[in-house]
Write a protein that holds these residues in place. Structure first.
Motif, PDB file in Angstrom:
ATOM      1  N   GLU A 112      -5.073  -4.464  -4.662  1.00 49.75           N
ATOM      2  CA  GLU A 112      -3.796  -3.949  -5.162  1.00 49.75           C
ATOM      3  C   GLU A 112      -3.840  -2.422  -5.269  1.00 49.75           C
ATOM      4  O   GLU A 112      -2.880  -1.726  -4.899  1.00 49.75           O
ATOM      5  CB  GLU A 112      -3.498  -4.577  -6.527  1.00 49.75           C
ATOM      6  CG  GLU A 112      -2.119  -4.268  -7.087  1.00 49.75           C
ATOM      7  CD  GLU A 112      -1.872  -4.977  -8.408  1.00 49.75           C
ATOM      8  OE1 GLU A 112      -0.697  -5.188  -8.755  1.00 49.75           O
ATOM      9  OE2 GLU A 112      -2.862  -5.319  -9.102  1.00 49.75           O
ATOM     10  N   GLY A 113      -4.968  -1.914  -5.756  1.00 51.62           N
ATOM     11  CA  GLY A 113      -5.100  -0.462  -5.894  1.00 51.62           C
ATOM     12  C   GLY A 113      -5.169   0.249  -4.559  1.00 51.62           C
ATOM     13  O   GLY A 113      -4.490   1.261  -4.339  1.00 51.62           O
ATOM     14  N   PHE A 114      -5.971  -0.268  -3.628  1.00 51.34           N
ATOM     15  CA  PHE A 114      -6.109   0.381  -2.324  1.00 51.34           C
ATOM     16  C   PHE A 114      -4.821   0.328  -1.518  1.00 51.34           C
ATOM     17  O   PHE A 114      -4.594   1.168  -0.639  1.00 51.34           O
ATOM     18  CB  PHE A 114      -7.268  -0.247  -1.544  1.00 51.34           C
ATOM     19  CG  PHE A 114      -8.627   0.138  -2.064  1.00 51.34           C
ATOM     20  CD1 PHE A 114      -8.935   1.466  -2.317  1.00 51.34           C
ATOM     21  CD2 PHE A 114      -9.601  -0.824  -2.303  1.00 51.34           C
ATOM     22  CE1 PHE A 114     -10.184   1.834  -2.806  1.00 51.34           C
ATOM     23  CE2 PHE A 114     -10.851  -0.470  -2.784  1.00 51.34           C
ATOM     24  CZ  PHE A 114     -11.147   0.865  -3.042  1.00 51.34           C
ATOM     25  N   ASP A 115      -3.988  -0.649  -1.804  1.00 55.20           N
ATOM     26  CA  ASP A 115      -2.702  -0.722  -1.113  1.00 55.20           C
ATOM     27  C   ASP A 115      -1.819   0.480  -1.447  1.00 55.20           C
ATOM     28  O   ASP A 115      -0.909   0.816  -0.683  1.00 55.20           O
ATOM     29  CB  ASP A 115      -1.986  -2.025  -1.504  1.00 55.20           C
ATOM     30  CG  ASP A 115      -0.764  -2.287  -0.645  1.00 55.20           C
ATOM     31  OD1 ASP A 115      -0.915  -2.340   0.589  1.00 55.20           O
ATOM     32  OD2 ASP A 115       0.349  -2.404  -1.207  1.00 55.20           O
ATOM     33  N   LYS A 116      -2.069   1.133  -2.577  1.00 54.33           N
ATOM     34  CA  LYS A 116      -1.301   2.316  -2.981  1.00 54.33           C
ATOM     35  C   LYS A 116      -1.924   3.609  -2.442  1.00 54.33           C
ATOM     36  O   LYS A 116      -1.425   4.695  -2.736  1.00 54.33           O
ATOM     37  CB  LYS A 116      -1.230   2.401  -4.514  1.00 54.33           C
ATOM     38  CG  LYS A 116      -0.633   1.176  -5.189  1.00 54.33           C
ATOM     39  CD  LYS A 116       0.817   0.973  -4.823  1.00 54.33           C
ATOM     40  CE  LYS A 116       1.413  -0.204  -5.603  1.00 54.33           C
ATOM     41  NZ  LYS A 116       2.817  -0.452  -5.201  1.00 54.33           N
ATOM     42  N   LEU A 117      -2.986   3.488  -1.683  1.00 56.18           N
ATOM     43  CA  LEU A 117      -3.709   4.685  -1.228  1.00 56.18           C
ATOM     44  C   LEU A 117      -3.792   4.727   0.296  1.00 56.18           C
ATOM     45  O   LEU A 117      -4.805   5.116   0.874  1.00 56.18           O
ATOM     46  CB  LEU A 117      -5.117   4.689  -1.839  1.00 56.18           C
ATOM     47  CG  LEU A 117      -5.186   4.828  -3.361  1.00 56.18           C
ATOM     48  CD1 LEU A 117      -6.577   4.484  -3.883  1.00 56.18           C
ATOM     49  CD2 LEU A 117      -4.796   6.237  -3.788  1.00 56.18           C
ATOM     50  N   LYS A 118      -2.716   4.353   0.944  1.00 61.47           N
ATOM     51  CA  LYS A 118      -2.751   4.226   2.399  1.00 61.47           C
ATOM     52  C   LYS A 118      -2.810   5.560   3.129  1.00 61.47           C
ATOM     53  O   LYS A 118      -3.073   5.609   4.326  1.00 61.47           O
ATOM     54  CB  LYS A 118      -1.552   3.404   2.870  1.00 61.47           C
ATOM     55  CG  LYS A 118      -1.664   1.942   2.476  1.00 61.47           C
ATOM     56  CD  LYS A 118      -0.549   1.103   3.057  1.00 61.47           C
ATOM     57  CE  LYS A 118      -0.761  -0.373   2.738  1.00 61.47           C
ATOM     58  NZ  LYS A 118       0.315  -1.226   3.256  1.00 61.47           N
ATOM     59  N   ASP A 119      -2.556   6.653   2.410  1.00 62.49           N
ATOM     60  CA  ASP A 119      -2.655   7.961   3.062  1.00 62.49           C
ATOM     61  C   ASP A 119      -4.079   8.517   3.010  1.00 62.49           C
ATOM     62  O   ASP A 119      -4.347   9.599   3.501  1.00 62.49           O
ATOM     63  CB  ASP A 119      -1.691   8.958   2.422  1.00 62.49           C
ATOM     64  CG  ASP A 119      -2.018   9.237   0.961  1.00 62.49           C
ATOM     65  OD1 ASP A 119      -2.559   8.328   0.291  1.00 62.49           O
ATOM     66  OD2 ASP A 119      -1.733  10.352   0.485  1.00 62.49           O
ATOM     67  N   CYS A 120      -5.001   7.757   2.411  1.00 59.42           N
ATOM     68  CA  CYS A 120      -6.383   8.227   2.252  1.00 59.42           C
ATOM     69  C   CYS A 120      -7.260   7.692   3.388  1.00 59.42           C
ATOM     70  O   CYS A 120      -7.246   6.490   3.685  1.00 59.42           O
ATOM     71  CB  CYS A 120      -6.949   7.768   0.912  1.00 59.42           C
ATOM     72  SG  CYS A 120      -6.051   8.418  -0.517  1.00 59.42           S
ATOM     73  N   SER A 121      -8.032   8.560   3.995  1.00 60.08           N
ATOM     74  CA  SER A 121      -8.897   8.148   5.102  1.00 60.08           C
ATOM     75  C   SER A 121     -10.226   7.581   4.607  1.00 60.08           C
ATOM     76  O   SER A 121     -10.894   6.855   5.331  1.00 60.08           O
ATOM     77  CB  SER A 121      -9.157   9.316   6.048  1.00 60.08           C
ATOM     78  OG  SER A 121      -9.672  10.432   5.351  1.00 60.08           O
ATOM     79  N   TYR A 122     -10.623   7.922   3.368  1.00 62.06           N
ATOM     80  CA  TYR A 122     -11.845   7.399   2.762  1.00 62.06           C
ATOM     81  C   TYR A 122     -11.507   6.712   1.439  1.00 62.06           C
ATOM     82  O   TYR A 122     -10.581   7.131   0.731  1.00 62.06           O
ATOM     83  CB  TYR A 122     -12.858   8.518   2.490  1.00 62.06           C
ATOM     84  CG  TYR A 122     -13.334   9.270   3.710  1.00 62.06           C
ATOM     85  CD1 TYR A 122     -13.417   8.655   4.958  1.00 62.06           C
ATOM     86  CD2 TYR A 122     -13.719  10.604   3.603  1.00 62.06           C
ATOM     87  CE1 TYR A 122     -13.869   9.348   6.073  1.00 62.06           C
ATOM     88  CE2 TYR A 122     -14.174  11.311   4.706  1.00 62.06           C
ATOM     89  CZ  TYR A 122     -14.237  10.677   5.939  1.00 62.06           C
ATOM     90  OH  TYR A 122     -14.682  11.375   7.036  1.00 62.06           O
TER      91      TYR A 122
END
Length: 541
Positions: A112-122
């Motif tokens: 759920e958290g990573f789904d909000k960070l789709k602009d992050c390459s790492y």
């Protein structure tokens, strides 16, 4: 130690426009990933206020600033929720808070958290009771950027701290041992979770892996590493970048018995071995207790076999020496190591049986070793026998340990035993013993108790139980080396074993119709021979 104010709440000056740092949404489509931008997820369940303060402080102190943070409140209690929002007022990085009232577990929270960070390459995630070094992100990003282009994961060592945030007491050997444990080929993730708490992986690898799987619950992070292995290389940083808290009140490793984590981890590994077609012909089960001086020789004798298609399920039964470290030191991915608390050997063997994928099972003690051709000979023999044969066995050579030196002893030979009564009279538990896995399952494994007491004569009982339902077959070759030393169970539990041997014989004769009674001969306090005679009416009262 990275964090300096362990006894004081950290309250930095507030940003001028704190609302500008509170993001409530992220575009879901056509995201342009920002090179080197890091996405951090911090899942939070019930947590100590001081731990949260220290963790957030460590995030604020990062020298690398190109990151965004998602705090996922996973159905936490009111005090924890209040603390998270209070601390968020002091964050100067971009962040969002997902405040979910229902606890759904760490795997769900991470996805759920990573789904909000789709602009992050790492990507990385941190536990809310740990503390990151100020150069945590900087070092991880630098290593990722300078590693080969097919690198999926970089990870580092860590420093243990106690529940009060102080360095955990450790011996001078701790860090060298930790280095050895963590500096491994990525393939060894199948036998041990060596990644630790400090890591960074690419968004691309995360997406191809499919994120975290809630099915694996307590070991979802370990299972994720197994799948991530296929996406690229792992690079190790031999430098502590994280302070990992031991014995935290709400820590997963505090709340969950270590044995449960070991068993669940190896179950996940076994499932992936099966999916990947890693099915051996034979599973070798080794039980060991404080066999640090012996286990490497035992294991190496298996790895040196001329027949190569095997797994080794090695059960470390409550050892307090370096047995587990020695098991991991051989780096062979065919190993399935299991560390459990103190059990009887029969109980340990039954636990190991749950991890068997082979058609055949060879039993081996951790202080003994086998000849290089043992598996080849016994498997070939078993393959050419009727399925009615449940076990094959061979001859063994004795070795006596005298002042640290092995002295060669006699060879104990088996014999072609034709029926269960002859097997009982022979009063031998021949080794090596190779079973059909199907026979062990039909017998429901090893008996663990007899007449209300823990069974330590489990090998003799198993020999008789196999003979009760199946045929047994003798191979006239010396394939096993048995070490005799002053800690053998035959020495330290001599009287109890003699009592149990009598019990086992009596139990089996009753099961077989009570037509015979047993006469026992002893020498030097050991039962050496059993002679059966027909029971007359009135013999048993």
């Amino acid at each position: 130690m990275f964090f300096k104010n362990k006894k004081h709440f950290w309250l930095p000056s507030k940003p001028k426009d704190k609302q500008s740092h509170l993001k409530t949404s992220t575009k879901q489509n056509n995201i342009e990933r920002i090179p080197n931008k890091v996405g951090i997820v911090m899942p939070v369940y019930n947590q100590e206020k001081q731990y949260l303060i220290e963790c957030v402080h460590a995030i604020e102190q990062q020298t690398y600033k190109n990151f965004s943070l998602v705090i996922v409140i996973d159905g936490a209690n009111e005090e924890t929720v209040k603390t998270v929002y209070e601390l968020s007022s002091y964050l100067t990085c971009d962040f969002i808070i997902i405040d979910r009232k229902i606890n759904k577990g760490i795997a769900y929270s991470l996805n759920e958290g990573f789904d909000k960070l789709k602009d992050c390459s790492y990507l990385t995630w941190i536990s809310s009771d740990n503390r990151q070094a100020p150069n945590f992100l900087e070092k991880l990003v630098e290593t990722m950027n300078t590693s080969p282009s097919n690198t999926a994961l970089v990870y580092s060592m860590y420093s243990p701290i106690d529940e009060n945030g102080m360095p955990h007491p450790s011996t001078p050997y701790f860090y060298p041992a930790l280095y050895k444990m963590m500096n491994r080929s990525k393939e060894e993730i199948m036998m041990v979770s060596f990644i630790g708490a400090s890591f960074l992986y690419t968004r691309e690898a995360f997406e191809k892996t499919g994120g975290y799987d809630s099915k694996y619950d307590l070991v979802s992070d370990y299972e994720f590493w197994i799948r991530l292995m296929k996406q690229g290389e792992f690079v190790f940083i031999p430098e502590p970048l994280m302070e990992y808290r031991l014995n935290g009140k709400h820590s997963l490793t505090t709340l969950t018995p270590p044995e449960e984590l070991y068993l669940n981890s190896m179950s996940a590994s076994l499932e992936h071995r099966t999916k990947n077609g890693d099915i051996p012909k034979v599973s070798v089960i080794i039980t060991a207790h404080n066999h640090g001086n012996f286990i490497k020789k035992c294991l190496q004798s298996v790895f040196d076999q001329t027949f190569k298609n095997f797994h080794v399920i090695v059960v470390d039964v409550g050892s307090t020496d370096n047995t587990l470290e020695e098991i991991y030191s051989l780096h062979d991915t065919r190993t399935i190591p299991i560390h459990i608390k103190q059990r009887t050997k029969a109980e340990a063997l039954n636990i190991a049986l749950d991890y068997v994928l082979g058609e055949y099972v060879l039993e081996l003690d951790g202080d003994d070793w086998i000849e290089p051709i043992t598996l080849e000979v016994m498997i070939s023999e078993m393959d050419n026998l009727s399925s009615k044969v449940g076990m094959v066995f061979a001859n063994r050579r004795l070795w006596y340990e005298e002042n640290g030196v092995l002295v060669e002893g006699d060879i104990y030979k088996g014999s072609p035993l034709k029926d269960k009564y002859k097997i009982l009279e022979s009063f031998q538990t021949h080794c090596p013993r190779m079973y059909r896995y199907s026979a062990l399952k039909e017998l429901s494994g090893w008996m663990t108790t007899l007449r209300g007491e823990p069974l330590i004569a489990e090998d003799f009982m198993m020999f008789l139980r196999v003979a009760e339902r199946f045929k047994v077959h003798w191979i006239d070759q010396t394939l096993y080396n048995q070490r005799r030393h002053n800690k053998n169970i035959t020495i330290i539990q001599k009287e109890n074993l003699n009592k149990q041997f009598r019990m086992v014989v009596d139990e089996m004769l009753i099961r077989w119709g009570d037509s015979y009674k047993a006469n026992f001969e002893e020498s030097d306090g050991y039962i050496t021979k059993i002679k059966l005679e027909k029971r007359r009416k009135g013999d048993r009262q």
